[in-house]
Structures are given as structure tokens and as C-alpha cells.
Scaffold this active site. Structure first.
Site, PDB file in Angstrom:
ATOM      1  N   GLU A  76       6.481  -0.221   4.219  1.00 52.41           N
ATOM      2  CA  GLU A  76       6.470  -0.550   5.653  1.00 52.41           C
ATOM      3  C   GLU A  76       7.747  -1.261   6.057  1.00 52.41           C
ATOM      4  O   GLU A  76       8.287  -1.039   7.145  1.00 52.41           O
ATOM      5  CB  GLU A  76       5.249  -1.416   5.965  1.00 52.41           C
ATOM      6  CG  GLU A  76       5.013  -1.657   7.467  1.00 52.41           C
ATOM      7  CD  GLU A  76       5.647  -2.921   8.006  1.00 52.41           C
ATOM      8  OE1 GLU A  76       5.546  -3.171   9.226  1.00 52.41           O
ATOM      9  OE2 GLU A  76       6.275  -3.672   7.227  1.00 52.41           O
TER      10      GLU A  76
ATOM     11  N   ASP B 291       4.333  -3.758   0.314  1.00 48.34           N
ATOM     12  CA  ASP B 291       5.713  -4.077  -0.045  1.00 48.34           C
ATOM     13  C   ASP B 291       6.191  -5.354   0.642  1.00 48.34           C
ATOM     14  O   ASP B 291       5.631  -5.793   1.653  1.00 48.34           O
ATOM     15  CB  ASP B 291       6.648  -2.915   0.306  1.00 48.34           C
ATOM     16  CG  ASP B 291       6.743  -2.637   1.806  1.00 48.34           C
ATOM     17  OD1 ASP B 291       5.693  -2.648   2.478  1.00 48.34           O
ATOM     18  OD2 ASP B 291       7.863  -2.421   2.307  1.00 48.34           O
TER      19      ASP B 291
END
Length: 417
Positions: free
Chosen positions: A183, A88
Site C-alpha cells: 500500500e 507493509d
């Protein structure tokens, strides 16, 4: 083995593909992963891993990618190690429509980004640029982040898998691969299956300058300050109203400057209000509390209490509560029990021709939590710079050195077994 002559790197091409896939995570979403589009990159990675020859590569329901590079050594007791990066990108800056640009043979001057010429990557503001003269730099076009955090790490691990499968002369034990979602919003390993990995140690590829390894992170708590004021009709409030919103503002304003993130650095911790909501009767302030020493977290929470107590002296009918919650802890506490994990990483960087440097992260990584989940995990450089911003950049040569470091690390673990 001379990797400079033996390897045909694929890391740059992979990186350019991956950054064009929007994988921005969303802290307001309750789903896992927080955005379905993160799986678009996960599916591509699985396809490429299968093409490389990693036959067990798969994407699970939570958006995690798992794969195995089988051992090719006759040694029976080589520990299983894992390489991990997150897919991400940060919610702070748009990741939609990323247009990567390669600036070949960087000449040391400022870089003006073409789609927004107010975005200038200045040599005086980016210290590591002085080490990049002659290298090829990748940036976005000026309207989005680049996504080097952490697609540089993803591309490096993917290229390392490609090299390991093409070069059986690189001896290694079983290597596990883990790519995580979310994350950037603190949920990166919430659903990671440690038992499935079955690894002794892991390395996140999510650091900055070439040669850096991070074996220490902040320890982190969250804190919620709830203020109960006194509501009254504003036309008849004299001597009665005690506004919770105003009390919250005064508490925030009274926090010591030397405990704010904008006035701290190096090994100093901080207390940081990140959100406030409420009305006259009730107000809530959310804080993040950070320090490298666990016991200082309680001291920082006490500072909030002391400030609140002082402010409320002039609001006799108002009260507050402060609730704290553990978020993550300094991974150094775990890594110190297994010094070879860091030592082997340093040796791998030396073999890659780098001058390794141990650093501390003023933040956390997936490795912070993985370490306390039973998988000790330091963080190795990926070459990413100015992350979470439109001025994000990465060096092609640094990404290649990261690939070399992964390969050497695999060999070090096999040799030392």
C-alpha cells in the site's frame, strides 16, 4: 453489550508481535509483492486466523491474506462487509529491528526515545498527545519507525476476529478479511480479488485519531515533463548549448509557491516534483498532482505547461512534452452513492463511546482504489500517529476503541438488514 467487561483484548499483544516483523515495501522492485519479507507477516496472520477458527484463511501468491468470519445471524439478507488493512511499512524510514516500548500511564510530558535521544516526541508538536494523558502509549526505540501504519489496523482487525468467534452473542453477517501488501508504494490493491471477497462494502482501518472517519481522499494524477535541449561541446557551446538540466531546474523553481505541498493544507491541492533525471540533451521531471476536485487536476497540469512555455521563451531551440496519467480518484464520488456505509460507521463509533468526526485525507488509501473497483471503502481510525517517522506512536486504548468500533459496525449492519 458492554464490551469493557465482556472482552479480553488481544490487540496490544498482537501489535507488539507484528511490528517486530520487517515488512518494508520497495518502490523500485518490479515483483508482487515488492518484497518477499511481507509474506512473513502474512503467513503468521494466516496461522493465527486458523487458530481463531477462520478455516478458509490463506495467503495467495501475491502476498494477500483472505479470510471469512461466518455469519451467525438468522437474518438472510445481511450484506457482506469487509475489513482491510495493509501489512507493509513505508520505505521512508527503516523498519528493520523495531523495538516497541510501552509507556504506561502517559503523564503529558515529552517522550525521549532511548536508542536515539535526539528523537523526542514533543507535546507541542503532536496535538493528540493532550488527549492521551493516563493512557498507555507504544513507540519504537528511536532508530526505526514503529509500524503502527498499518499494523495497528492489522492487529485491530485480528482482535475483532478473535472476539467475534469467542462471543456468539455479537450478531453479524458474513465478514470478509483482507490484508494487503505494498500500500505504501501505491500498489496495495493491484492484485486484490474483489470477486473472491464478494462484499457490498469495506472499511480500511488506517486512520489517525480515535473517532475519525475519512470519506474523502485526494484525486491524483502523475505527470512526466520531458525536456529536449541542445547539446554541444562545452568548450564550444557559446550560443549553441541549451541545457535540458538547467531548463528543468528553472521550471521547477518557477512553479508557484501556493501550489507546493509545503505551502498548502486543508482542501488545497498541489503540484509536487518528486524526481528529476537527465543530461544536457534530455531531462525528465516526474510530478504528482493532487486535489479534492477532479477538474482541478487538469488545471494544475496546465500550470506546469504555462511555466514551461514561459521558461522556454529564452531557449528557442528546445522543446518539451508533458504526459499525465491517472492514479486514483476521490472515493467520496463513490461513497456518496451509498450513504449508509459511512452512516453505519459513524453510528458504530458513537456506540463505542466516541464523538465521530468526518475528515478528508490529504492522500489516498487502499480504499480510494477499492471504491472505484466496485467495493465502496471509507477509512476508519486505527490510532496511528506520526507515521513514516521514528517518532511514530499509537495508544493502546485507541486500538481497543478501534476493535470495539469494528464489533459495533458488524452489529449495526446486522440490525439494519
Amino acid at each position: 453489550m458492554d464490551f469493557n467487561t465482556a472482552l479480553t483484548f488481544t490487540v496490544t499483544g498482537r501489535f507488539l508481535r507484528y511490528v517486530q516483523i520487517d515488512t518494508q515495501s520497495d518502490p523500485l522492485s518490479p515483483t508482487i509483492p515488492s518484497t518477499e519479507k511481507q509474506k512473513n507477516l502474512g503467513r503468521l496472520l494466516v496461522q493465527e486466523l486458523l487458530e481463531i477458527g477462520l478455516t478458509d484463511a490463506h495467503l495467495d501468491e501475491y502476498g494477500y491474506v483472505y479470510a471469512t468470519v461466518p455469519a451467525n445471524t438468522d437474518k438472510p439478507d445481511v450484506p457482506v462487509i469487509c475489513f482491510c488493512s495493509h501489512m507493509d511499512t513505508a520505505p521512508d524510514c527503516s523498519g528493520t529491528g523495531v523495538k516497541p516500548i510501552i509507556h504506561k500511564n502517559y503523564d503529558g510530558s515529552d517522550i525521549i526515545l532511548p536508542d536515539d535521544t535526539t528523537q523526542i516526541i514533543k507535546l507541542k508538536e503532536h496535538a493528540d498527545l493532550k488527549n492521551q494523558v493516563g493512557n498507555d502509549l507504544v513507540t519504537a526505540s528511536g532508530t526505526t519507525l514503529l509500524g503502527a501504519d498499518n499494523k495497528a489496523g492489522v492487529a485491530e482487525i485480528m482482535d475483532a476476529c478473535y472476539q467475534l468467534m469467542r462471543h456468539p452473542e455479537i450478531k453479524h453477517g458474513t465478514i470478509k478479511i483482507l490484508f494487503t501488501p505494498d500500500e505504501e508504494i501505491g500498489r496495495g490493491v493491484d492484485k486484490a480479488d474483489i470477486a473472491k471477497l464478494g462484499a457490498f462494502a469495506a472499511y480500511t482501518m488506517d486512520g489517525e485519531s480515535a473517532g475519525n472517519m475519512e470519506n474523502e481522499t485526494f484525486s491524483a494524477d502523475g505527470a512526466k515533463l520531458i525536456i529536449q535541449g541542445v547539446s554541444a561541446h562545452p568548450g564550444f557551446a557559446q550560443g549553441k548549448m541549451e541545457s535540458a538540466i538547467k531548463i528543468a531546474g528553472k521550471i521547477i523553481a518557477a512553479l508557484p509557491d501556493n501550489l507546493s505541498p509545503e505551502h498548502t493544507g486543508d482542501m488545497q491541492g498541489f503540484v509536487h516534483p518528486v524526481d528529476m533525471s537527465g543530461h544536457i540533451e534530455t531531462a525528465v521531471v516526474d510530478f504528482i498532482i493532487r486535489d479534492f476536485e477532479d477538474d482541478k487536476l487538469a488545471e494544475h497540469a496546465d500550470t506546469i505547461r504555462q511555466v514551461a512555455d514561459e521558461v522556454l521563451k529564452v531557449y528557442p531551440n528546445s522543446t518539451y512534452t508533458l504526459e499525465t496519467q491517472q492514479q486514483y480518484r476521490n472515493m467520496k464520488n463513490v461513497l456518496a452513492q451509498h450513504p449508509q456505509i459511512v452512516d453505519y460507521g459513524m453510528e458504530a463509533m458513537r456506540r463505542a463511546g466516541l464523538s465521530p468526526k468526518l475528515c478528508s485525507i490529504r492522500g489516498g488509501t487502499d480504499g480510494s482504489r477499492l471504491s472505484f473497483m466496485g467495493l465502496p471503502t471509507p477509512n476508519i481510525f486505527a490510532g496511528e500517529h506520526a507515521f513514516h517517522s521514528k517518532q511514530e506512536w499509537v495508544s493502546v486504548q485507541d486500538m481497543q476503541k478501534a476493535v470495539e468500533t469494528i464489533l459495533h459496525l458488524c452489529m449495526v449492519w446486522e440490525e439494519k438488514a
